[in-house]
Scaffold this motif. Structure first.
Motif, mmCIF file in Angstrom:
data_model
loop_
_atom_site.group_PDB
_atom_site.id
_atom_site.type_symbol
_atom_site.label_atom_id
_atom_site.label_comp_id
_atom_site.label_asym_id
_atom_site.label_seq_id
_atom_site.Cartn_x
_atom_site.Cartn_y
_atom_site.Cartn_z
ATOM 1 N N GLU A 271 6.527 4.312 -4.474
ATOM 2 C CA GLU A 271 5.773 5.399 -5.750
ATOM 3 C C GLU A 271 4.103 5.602 -5.305
ATOM 4 N N SER A 272 3.921 4.317 -6.020
ATOM 5 C CA SER A 272 2.655 4.405 -6.014
ATOM 6 C C SER A 272 1.698 4.990 -4.448
ATOM 7 N N TYR A 273 2.099 4.540 -3.448
ATOM 8 C CA TYR A 273 1.770 4.561 -2.227
ATOM 9 C C TYR A 273 1.874 5.830 -1.892
ATOM 10 N N THR A 275 1.709 8.556 -3.416
ATOM 11 C CA THR A 275 0.787 9.532 -4.511
ATOM 12 C C THR A 275 -0.936 8.788 -4.167
ATOM 13 N N ARG A 276 -0.937 7.609 -3.422
ATOM 14 C CA ARG A 276 -2.308 7.056 -2.321
ATOM 15 C C ARG A 276 -2.809 6.126 -3.695
ATOM 16 N N ASN A 277 -1.735 5.944 -4.937
ATOM 17 C CA ASN A 277 -2.641 5.324 -5.821
ATOM 18 C C ASN A 277 -2.293 3.543 -4.947
ATOM 19 N N PHE A 278 -3.078 2.991 -3.658
ATOM 20 C CA PHE A 278 -3.020 2.549 -2.799
ATOM 21 C C PHE A 278 -3.377 0.843 -3.824
ATOM 22 N N GLU A 279 -4.089 0.720 -5.241
ATOM 23 C CA GLU A 279 -4.475 -0.414 -5.738
ATOM 24 C C GLU A 279 -3.336 -0.798 -6.222
ATOM 25 N N SER A 280 -2.714 0.567 -6.902
ATOM 26 C CA SER A 280 -1.432 0.177 -7.301
ATOM 27 C C SER A 280 0.029 -0.566 -7.439
ATOM 28 N N ALA A 281 -0.167 -0.010 -5.901
ATOM 29 C CA ALA A 281 0.656 0.046 -4.717
ATOM 30 C C ALA A 281 0.519 -1.593 -4.180
ATOM 31 N N LYS A 283 -0.661 -3.550 -6.146
ATOM 32 C CA LYS A 283 -0.242 -4.712 -6.884
ATOM 33 C C LYS A 283 1.248 -5.031 -6.646
ATOM 34 N N CYS A 306 -1.596 -0.926 2.698
ATOM 35 C CA CYS A 306 -2.900 -0.894 1.242
ATOM 36 C C CYS A 306 -4.291 -1.605 1.666
#
Length: 712
Positions: A271-273, A275-281, A283, A306
């Motif tokens: 889900e994080s990846y 939405t391009r939230n790579f820092e969260s992905a 983690k 990531c």
């Protein structure tokens, strides 16, 4: 005697399987480790002929004009060997230096043979940059395993080569896979470790066996080199494509009661990846990596993706290596060959255990020459096979080593690359090669996320067109052949027969043929490419889709292999007539939180859906929610438990696309009794029964889709 046999049969057929378990335990106790062969050969065994010579692969010795020649004959594996050489002579006549070039598909130049191959590139380097007359004998074989490599090397010594060049290591460990229903002799290797430390113990045993096998192979090659001092041995370790090929593998059952927690983190990472939230992905990926202790390809790939997205290729590299190392362990899905990091680390120019072999790490060469840490599509066409530009680079250090051993005028490998013209190759042959490579990618390169970029695949097909536009006719033939009886008549159709005539090598057609089912991604990418280049791709797509749309009148079951997306994630890739049938897949089982199916519809009418599914036995909660989506729009939910549950709902035509649609099921990730699952796994493994190495998150008995209002 008959009475004894009857009693034995009764014991073995006991309903509680106690007899079977007793038999297996006796086998485990009595079966000697000496009886297991860690190295097998996948080439036919041959005896010496009347003149005292062995066959070399598909080339068999014969006397012709009082001279020994090796003639190509048709045998069970002929199609896998280099395809252009009809025969070669034992004695050197018109040359003074001979090189035997041996290896697996990466050495054979898969996709590009026979138009251009690594052996031809090496021959060109030697011809242009040396005063000697060279003969490079291409003895490569697609799918060559470890035993076949040793046998080919031994038999090639009959030719008294000055050099034996080996490019291998990708195919060595397939015989060591942990098989869910393999022969007892293979199960023996892992029986003790699964009892002592579960599947983590099995993985450690697998890794120990791979090291043992690699050392055995290298020892044999080194001994051959020591016994044949007039022949110099060069071993080149193949490179791997880390950037553009992904190896998504489910998580095996763990010993720490955190298997399902891993899947929860996987869902969050995806889900994080997306939405391009790579820092969260990153983690969540690292938490997955902690849970599986670095033993799973998917967690490694998420972390690596990531890091590369964040511009940290150096940090990504070790996780890419881990991904490749862990992708071959279990056998339940289609795996992709690759050299283990152990081989790359252990055998290099500083190696002391094999002093009679010269080692070259081709991955190191490519990184050094390109300046790119994480290698990708610039030199590769898939997970390990190189393109002609890659051939030109990796053959240079081999050529340099050979030339410098016979010439006083030393030539560095970078000098050879930059001062030796690349071989000219027929553009139409290259176009066919890149077309086949594009098919291979669209059928088998499974992204670790659930989304895929259609442009990426269109670009692969367009690359083929850029070499020669006549390949558009081949693409058109391919779609027409796949349209025949919804793909079942591929080889028998006129289009399929004509397509066969236009392929480069005998292996191209099986690559094209390996695509059971709707194959929406490939067909969409090809038809878009055709349309972009002035062909009637949209009309062709419509003709292809029509039989699938008509089938909705009477109803279809999306759990048929034809409709399952990424079918090779569920059924091992094989040229097997059962691959596309219900018999190979009695009902659908998901190793992942999401399941995907391809639906073809006209978008003009509502569709009725009837889903019968259940959760795996062992879930503690009675009521759980399953969600159904079409093209990411939720269209239904149902409450399920461990009993088969049926529910019907209607999909509005407003959310149905004309043509290809993607139906998906989202499964709840519910805690299961992991200790019990591991105990059952051990018991079944000991008994020689099929086992599930991976958690099953959901099962579908049927997924019926029909036009709404028909026979209602």
């Amino acid at each position: 005697m008959n009475s004894y046999m009857e009693k034995l049969t009764q014991v073995l057929q006991a309903e509680d399987e106690s007899g079977l378990e007793l038999l297996r335990l006796m086998q485990l106790q009595l079966f000697s480790e000496d009886d297991t062969n860690i190295m097998t050969s996948n080439i036919p065994k041959t005896e010496k002929d009347e003149n005292g010579f062995h066959a070399i692969g598909t080339w068999h010795p014969a006397k012709q004009d009082e001279e020994i020649v090796f003639k190509r004959i048709v045998q069970s594996d002929s199609v896998f060997w280099e395809s252009t050489c009809g025969q070669f002579k034992l004695r050197k006549k018109e040359v003074d230096k001979r090189v035997c070039f041996i290896g697996e598909s990466v050495a054979a130049g898969m996709f590009f043979t026979p138009a251009i191959t690594p052996a031809k590139v090496l021959s060109n380097y030697l011809k242009v940059n040396s005063n000697h007359l060279w003969e490079v004998m291409d003895l490569t074989k697609n799918c060559m395993n470890a035993g076949a490599l040793i046998e080919t090397c031994k038999n090639s010594l009959q030719l008294k080569p000055d050099y034996i060049v080996i490019v291998a290591g990708n195919n060595w460990f397939s015989d060591l896979m942990v098989e869910h229903n393999g022969a007892f002799s293979r199960r023996k290797k892992y029986a003790d470790s699964i009892d002592k430390n579960g599947l983590l113990g099995v993985i450690e045993t697998y890794r120990k066996n791979t090291k043992k096998l690699a050392k055995n192979i290298m020892k044999q090659i080194n001994n051959m080199a020591a016994d044949n001092r007039k022949t110099k041995f060069i071993f080149a370790i193949p490179p791997l494509n880390y950037f553009d090929w992904e190896r998504r593998v489910p998580l095996h059952w763990l010993n720490n009661d955190k298997t399902l927690e891993w899947y929860q983190n996987y869902r969050l990472a995806i889900e994080s990846y997306n939405t391009r939230n790579f820092e969260s992905a990153l983690k969540f990926g690292k938490r997955m990596y902690e849970i599986d202790e670095g033993y799973n390809s998917t967690s490694s790939r998420i972390i690596a993706n990531c890091y590369t997205a964040l511009g940290k290729n150096e940090d990504a590299y070790k996780y890419f290596e881990s991904e490749c190392d862990n992708s071959l362990i279990f056998d339940e899905f289609t795996s992709f060959p690759g050299v283990s990091t152990f081989i790359r680390r252990e055998y290099n120019e500083n190696n002391s255990s094999c002093p009679n072999i010269e080692f070259i790490d081709l991955e190191k060469i490519l990184i050094e020459y390109s300046g790119i840490t994480v290698l990708g599509k610039k030199v590769f066409v898939d997970y390990c096979h190189l393109n002609p530009e890659g051939f030109h680079i990796v053959m240079a250090p081999i050529a340099s080593l050979i030339i410098n051993s016979v010439n006083d005028n030393k030539k560095d490998w970078t000098y050879l690359i930059e001062n030796t013209s690349s071989l000219e190759t027929d553009p139409s042959a290259l176009a066919v090669s890149y077309f086949c490579a594009a098919l291979y990618n669209s059928h088998l390169n499974r992204p670790v996320t659930y989304e895929f970029d259609i442009k990426k695949y269109c670009d692969l097909f367009q690359k083929a067109v850029d070499y020669d536009k006549t390949v558009l006719d081949i693409m058109e033939l391919y779609v027409k052949a796949r349209s025949c009886a919804k793909g079942a008549g591929f080889t028998l159709s006129k289009s399929g027969q004509k397509l066969f005539e236009l392929m480069n090598s005998p292996l191209d057609f099986p690559v094209a043929q390996e695509a059971p089912g709707v194959d929406a991604l490939t067909i969409e990418a090809i038809c878009r490419t055709l349309e972009d280049n002035g062909y009637k791709g949209n009309n062709l797509r419509k003709e292809y889709q029509t039989p699938y749309i008509k089938a909705l009148d009477r109803g279809i079951d999306l759990t048929e292999p034809a409709y399952i997306e990424w079918i090779n994630s569920h059924i091992r890739m094989a040229m097997d007539s059962e691959n596309g049938t219900r018999r190979i897949l009695p009902f659908y089982r998901s190793w992942w939180p999401s399941s995907f199916f391809s639906l073809v519809a006209d978008g003009e009418q509502d569709l009725k859906v009837e889903l019968t599914c259940r959760l795996p036995i062992g879930n503690s909660r009675k009521n759980n929610t399953v969600q159904v989506f079409i093209n990411n729009h939720e269209v239904g939910t149902m409450t399920v438990n461990t009993m088969w549950t049926k529910q019907s709902f209607v999909i509005s035509s407003e959310v149905i696309r004309k043509g290809f649609n993607r139906l998906s099921i989202e499964w709840p990730i519910i805690q299961q009794n992991e200790k019990q699952k591991l105990l059952e796994l051990k018991q079944r493994y000991y008994k020689g029964l099929n086992v599930d190495f991976f958690p099953i998150l959901g099962e579908v008995h049927s997924f019926i889709v029909q036009k709404y209002g028909i026979n209602q």
